[in-house]
Motif scaffolding. Structure first.
Motif: not given
Length: 409
Positions: A12-26
């Motif tokens: 789930v982490y690797g798969l959804f990374a493109p979706f939530f990356a901007k929720q935790f970083f700039n």
């Protein structure tokens, strides 16, 4: 269920990374945010050796069941922490810290989960059906990945990219925490293995108890074999199940739902192939499976990579399916092979620590390294790196003794 949940959470982490990356970083730099998120994917892997040491000691000294109960509790806490974490827009860098701490907890839990579970299954399995029984480790893991992928495809189709980036990515993490609580309850009902019950207990005088760390040192050559066999397997596995779909979505800009559906089809084939490969190893031995995987993937790595990056979803699906069939020949029997290398009093630690080190060094860095090199038009270097690790595994398999039907003492 616990092993399935571990793989579910990790995927789930690797798969959804493109979706939530901007929720935790700039959010202003999309590629940088994705790479930072994948870097934390690797950080979680580097906690696995710590978890392998802690939970391995618990499993080898206090029992396999207790280690599995404790690991699933920590794993669930990490899932809840990610799913409920505040976004970067609200708390700034604190969001990144929350994600980091959650990944560290999950990494530690996962470092103890797999060796404890695979040791438990191997010790419970009938002597001449150990390959078939231990294939359930990767069958359950693949089912966890399949569940994550189906959920991702469904959520993406219903809410779209904007909805997923806004809040939809939280759903699978919260569900993972809830499933973990249910699994925790089920594991409290397990019985201990007969092999472990024969080992002198911690209540006996120290002089009568076998030393875990002395036993680990005495079997350091076996630990080296675990690392050699795991390196190529873990890089190949994560490059096709995690990095490839993330790259197809974020860089090739392929339709997320179509990419996830292609991976679902490949995973179904993988799940079917795993027990068949396990049964085959019970009949002809472990070494033929290991050699077929290593040599086959080394030969096909470049053609399959070229096919996957052609920009067509159908090509990605075919390449992933072929790769997973080869991976199944090795993954199905890896738990059996590792368990057959060590005696009971050091089996969980002996398999878990070197396995976690190999996964941390090679598997944990795969999504980041593959994405970074591909972004610099240097994918061929990564493929060559994977082939080199596969050939190391071939050498280890060729020089290792056959262990089919070996009693676990």
């Amino acid at each position: 269920m616990g092993n399935a949940l571990e793989w579910y959470d990790w995927h789930v982490y690797g798969l959804f990374a493109p979706f939530f990356a901007k929720q935790f970083f700039n959010p202003d730099d999309e590629l940088s945010a994705l790479l930072s998120t994948l870097a934390l994917f690797a950080v979680g892997f580097f906690m696995r050796p710590v978890g392998a040491v802690v939970f391995g000691w618990i499993a080898d000294r206090k029992g396999r069941r207790l280690a599995m109960v404790a690991s699933i509790a920590l794993q669930s806490a990490g899932s809840f922490a990610i799913g409920l974490a505040p976004p970067y827009a609200s708390v700034g860098a604190a969001a990144s810290v929350c994600l980091l701490l959650a990944r560290l907890a999950q990494g530690m839990a996962h470092g103890g989960e797999l060796p404890s579970a695979q040791t438990y299954i191997a010790e419970m399995a009938p002597l001449r059906r150990r390959g078939r029984w231990t294939s359930i480790i990767y069958v359950s893991g693949a089912c966890g990945i399949l569940t994550a992928t189906l959920l991702g495809a469904g959520l993406s189709n219903v809410y779209g990219a904007e909805g997923m980036a806004a809040w939809g990515w939280r759903v699978p993490f919260i569900l993972g925490g809830l499933f973990g609580i249910y699994t925790l309850f089920l594991r409290t009902k397990l019985t201990e293995t007969h092999a472990f019950e024969k080992v002198p207990s911690a209540e006996q005088p120290r002089a009568k108890r076998p030393s875990i760390w002395r036993g680990f040192w005495q079997h350091r050559a076996a630990a080296g074999r675990v690392i050699g066999l795991t390196a190529g397997l873990t890089v190949t596995y994560y490059s096709w199940t995690t990095a490839a779909p993330a790259y197809a979505i974020s860089v090739l800009k392929l339709d997320p739902t179509a990419v996830l559906l292609a991976e679902i089809a490949a995973l179904i084939v993988f799940i079917v192939a795993l027990p068949l490969c396990g049964i085959l190893s019970d009949r002809i031995g472990r070494r033929p499976n290991l050699l077929f995987f290593g040599v086959g993937m080394a030969v096909l790595s470049y053609p399959l990579t070229w096919l996957a990056q052609s920009g067509e979803v159908w090509a990605l699906g075919i390449a992933t399916t072929i790769a997973l069939i080869f991976i199944a020949t090795c993954a199905s029997i890896a738990p059996a092979v590792f368990a057959e290398l060590f005696p009971t009093h050091v089996r969980t630690t002996g398999t878990g620590v070197p396995y976690a080190i190999a996964v941390a060094l090679f598997g944990g860095t795969t999504p980041y390294l593959q994405t970074w090199l591909a972004g610099h038009n240097a994918q061929s270097y990564f493929t060559g790196y994977a082939i080199a690790l596969l050939l190391v595994g071939v050498l280890v398999a060729w020089t290792s003794p056959e262990s089919r039907a070996k009693p676990l003492e």
